[in-house]
Design an enzyme around this catalytic site. Structure first.
Site, short mmCIF file in Angstrom:
data_model
loop_
_atom_site.label_atom_id
_atom_site.label_comp_id
_atom_site.label_asym_id
_atom_site.label_seq_id
_atom_site.Cartn_x
_atom_site.Cartn_y
_atom_site.Cartn_z
N LYS A 17 48.76 32.92 44.16
CA LYS A 17 50.36 32.47 44.61
C LYS A 17 50.23 32.76 46.08
CE LYS A 17 51.64 36.96 45.44
NZ LYS A 17 51.88 37.23 46.58
N GLY A 107 47.15 39.14 49.69
CA GLY A 107 48.41 38.73 49.51
C GLY A 107 48.70 37.32 48.61
N GLY A 109 47.82 37.37 45.09
CA GLY A 109 47.92 37.95 43.72
C GLY A 109 46.80 37.81 42.77
N ASP A 145 53.91 41.61 39.81
CA ASP A 145 53.74 40.09 40.21
C ASP A 145 53.37 39.47 39.06
OD1 ASP A 145 54.60 40.17 42.70
OD2 ASP A 145 52.80 40.21 43.58
P1 ATP Z 1 48.85 43.41 45.36
O1 ATP Z 1 49.99 42.87 46.17
O2 ATP Z 1 49.16 43.59 44.10
O3 ATP Z 1 48.03 44.36 46.07
P2 ATP Z 1 46.88 41.24 46.35
O4 ATP Z 1 47.08 39.88 46.21
O5 ATP Z 1 47.23 41.56 47.80
O6 ATP Z 1 48.08 41.95 45.45
P3 ATP Z 1 44.67 41.70 44.97
O7 ATP Z 1 43.69 40.72 45.04
O8 ATP Z 1 45.24 41.55 43.41
O9 ATP Z 1 45.62 41.96 46.08
O10 ATP Z 1 43.81 43.16 44.90
C1 ATP Z 1 44.72 44.26 45.25
C2 ATP Z 1 43.84 45.73 44.50
O11 ATP Z 1 43.77 45.47 43.21
C3 ATP Z 1 42.50 45.57 45.07
O12 ATP Z 1 42.13 46.85 45.87
C4 ATP Z 1 41.37 45.30 44.09
O13 ATP Z 1 40.26 46.39 44.24
C5 ATP Z 1 42.42 45.67 42.75
N1 ATP Z 1 41.81 45.06 41.75
C6 ATP Z 1 41.85 45.47 40.45
N2 ATP Z 1 41.59 44.19 39.81
C7 ATP Z 1 41.50 43.30 40.33
C8 ATP Z 1 41.09 41.86 40.06
N3 ATP Z 1 40.83 41.55 38.88
N4 ATP Z 1 40.98 41.04 41.17
C9 ATP Z 1 41.26 41.60 42.38
N5 ATP Z 1 41.63 42.90 42.83
C10 ATP Z 1 41.55 43.76 41.82
#
Ligand code: ATP
Length: 298
Positions: A17, A107, A109, A145
């Site tokens: 996203k 960022g 998701g 999210d």
């Molecule tokens: P958020 O705003 O929730 O942090 P994001 O999109 O910036 O989301 P994600 O890629 O979801 O970040 O990763 C955030 C954290 O979640 C990471 O530190 C990662 O280790 C952990 N995590 C747990 N499960 C997963 C997964 N299936 N995919 C990605 N990251 C995961």
């Protein structure tokens, strides 16, 4: 174990996203922040496969060796959440296989989308036992999210800590160019450093809803979290400038960053031209650059 005729496996697309707009309204007494955001699913994402097992256990493998394959993976927790609510699946478990393409902590998701896919997939394997509203309640226990990745809408506007969602206009006629600078940013760190001076901002939500009379001008959209992440990583501002110079109608950081995206309308930029811009940015910044469409993979 209930004797039901179940499908044994399913493969799902777990879209990334972007936040087209992110507005922090206030810090709440419990430390969370009330947000308003317009989120859009892309046709760029992970693949999640689920295979039912009969021994009540969970298993997880992931193509990205840096991610945990136990309870600290959000996809695992989604399966736990489903089975603890499930009335028919006693005795069943699931093997989860994630083919990771979405950069982690970027960022975009990724974790939330994998978790949402696990909930949708298990529900499908168990004959749609739960309504969308019930799945959304489970999703919200996993993260703000996650409900977005359970509903079918390509785009929503969300408020609160993500628990209120309305279908929103989807920017299907745009190319989305994503530039990921190759490092990760902790969402918690960004919020801790936000230092909100104002406690209350006026809601602009109505203008982004699907039933709104007109789409707001894209150039006016903003992300309140940029203030923190761009101050720490000035190269993100340079990536934004390059996207705008290349003709993007909007260049913005997604979520808490650090991924920056540019929106290029079909009317002004062909797919071939967007590819050429992507190649140029890749040469200039040497980063992960992806071209996507804003259609959630439909
Ligand atoms: P958020 O705003 O929730 O942090 P994001 O999109 O910036 O989301 P994600 O890629 O979801 O970040 O990763 C955030 C954290 O979640 C990471 O530190 C990662 O280790 C952990 N995590 C747990 N499960 C997963 C997964 N299936 N995919 C990605 N990251 C995961």
């Amino acid at each position: 174990m209930t004797d039901i005729n179940l499908h044994r496996s399913v493969e799902l697309f777990a879209p990334a996203k972007i936040n087209l707009f992110l507005h922090v309204l206030r810090r709440r007494a419990d430390g969370y922040h009330d947000l308003e955001t317009w989120m859009q699913k892309l046709d760029f994402g992970d693949t999640v496969e689920l295979h039912l097992r009969n021994d009540g256990l969970l298993g997880l493998v992931c193509s990205d060796p840096s991610l945990p394959t136990d309870r600290s993976n959000l996809a695992w927790r989604a399966a736990e959440e489903f089975f603890s609510a499930d009335r028919r699946g006693k005795g069943y478990g699931v093997d989860i296989r994630i083919d990771k393409r979405i950069p982690v902590a970027a960022g975009l998701g990724g974790g939330s989308s994998d978790a949402g896919s696990v909930l949708r997939g298990l529900n499908r394997l168990f004959d749609n036992e739960f309504s969308r509203a019930e799945l959304c309640a489970m999703a919200l226990r996993l993260g703000a999210d996650v409900p977005f990745f359970v509903v079918e809408d390509d785009a929503v506007v969300a408020e609160g800590v993500g628990e209120v969602m309305y279908p929103a206009q989807s920017l299907r006629e745009y190319h989305v160019l994503l530039v990921n600078p190759g490092f990760s940013v902790s969402t918690r760190w960004v919020f801790e450093n936000l230092g909100l001076t104002r406690t209350l901002k006026e809601s602009k939500l109505a203008s982004f809803r699907k039933d709104a009379p007109a789409l707001p001008s894209l150039g006016a959209l903003s992300n309140d979290l940029e203030r923190v992440t761009l101050a720490q990583y000035p190269e993100l501002a340079s990536i934004k400038d390059n996207l705008l110079e290349a003709g993007a109608e909007l260049a913005l950081m997604s979520g808490s960053g650090p991924t920056v995206f540019g929106l290029f309308s079909d009317l002004s930029t062909s797919a071939v031209e967007v590819r050429a811009i992507a190649d140029r940015l890749k040469r200039k910044f040497g980063k992960m650059v992806f071209v996507a469409r804003a259609n959630g993979g439909a």
